[in-house]
Design an enzyme around this catalytic site. Structure first.
Site, PDB file in Angstrom:
ATOM      1  N   HIS A 162       0.800  -1.148   0.034  1.00 49.10           N
ATOM      2  CA  HIS A 162       0.016   0.012   0.002  1.00 49.10           C
ATOM      3  C   HIS A 162       0.908   1.224   0.162  1.00 49.10           C
ATOM      4  CE1 HIS A 162      -2.835   2.833   2.259  1.00 49.10           C
ATOM      5  NE2 HIS A 162      -3.105   2.858   1.025  1.00 49.10           N
ATOM      6  N   LYS A 198      -0.073  10.555   0.210  1.00 49.11           N
ATOM      7  CA  LYS A 198       0.740  10.016  -0.689  1.00 49.11           C
ATOM      8  C   LYS A 198       0.434  10.344  -2.144  1.00 49.11           C
ATOM      9  CE  LYS A 198      -0.978   5.836   0.377  1.00 49.11           C
ATOM     10  NZ  LYS A 198      -1.681   6.188   1.700  1.00 49.11           N
ATOM     11  N   ASP A 207      -1.334   4.237  -4.853  1.00 53.62           N
ATOM     12  CA  ASP A 207      -2.236   3.461  -3.867  1.00 53.62           C
ATOM     13  C   ASP A 207      -1.440   2.127  -3.614  1.00 53.62           C
ATOM     14  OD1 ASP A 207      -3.948   3.586  -1.417  1.00 53.62           O
ATOM     15  OD2 ASP A 207      -5.156   2.325  -2.793  1.00 53.62           O
ATOM     16  N   ARG A 246      15.244  15.185  14.497  1.00 50.53           N
ATOM     17  CA  ARG A 246      15.996  16.118  13.968  1.00 50.53           C
ATOM     18  C   ARG A 246      17.058  15.766  12.852  1.00 50.53           C
ATOM     19  NH1 ARG A 246      19.150  20.811  16.859  1.00 50.53           N
ATOM     20  NH2 ARG A 246      19.773  22.313  15.014  1.00 50.53           N
TER      21      ARG A 246
END
Length: 148
Positions: A5, A26, A44, A103
């Site tokens: 997916h 996405k 997808d 970070r």
């Protein structure tokens, strides 16, 4: 072959696998990357295979060249390519979740079909997301490097 997916876009055949749950951005991010010169590989659902030592992404035949744009529907006719070599995986982190983007993270990889692929976390809805993803691809392909 494995099916994930995920979306995949490619710059010059170098694939970026975009993973995340529904609504994580996405397709939205894929659209922004296509506007910067990428080609859509899949939306997808992405088929992953190993061929001649290369990890390849492609769209299932029934979805090739299609993208779902939230608020519009399924759209055909976008610049797309049949397959791409997966060079980087981007896990999309939704805003407001407990998943924190470090970070300065330690390098991470994931093994798919025996191939180690670098993995980065990005918030798809940040303005700088396309630039971060292009930078991740440049690092993965050796055009740039992370300085420790």
């Amino acid at each position: 072959m494995t099916q994930l997916h995920a979306n995949c876009v490619a710059f010059d055949g170098q694939g970026i696998l975009l993973r995340g749950p529904s609504g994580s951005g996405k397709s939205d991010l894929s659209l922004r990357l296509v506007s910067r010169g990428a080609q859509l590989v899949s939306d997808d659902r992405t088929d992953i295979s190993l061929k001649d030592g290369l990890l390849l992404a492609s769209a299932p035949q029934t979805l090739a060249g299609l993208i779902e744009i939230r608020g519009m529907g399924i759209v055909a006719g976008m610049a797309h390519c049949r397959h791409a070599e997966i060079r980087v995986i981007v896990d999309l982190v939704e805003p407001g979740t407990n998943d924190i983007i470090e970070r300065m993270p330690d390098p991470a990889t994931e093994t798919l079909h025996g191939i180690d692929v670098p993995v980065w976390k990005v918030n798809a809805f940040e303005t700088s997301a396309p630039e971060k993803i292009e930078t991740a691809l440049a690092v993965a392909t050796g055009k740039m490097r992370i300085v420790s």
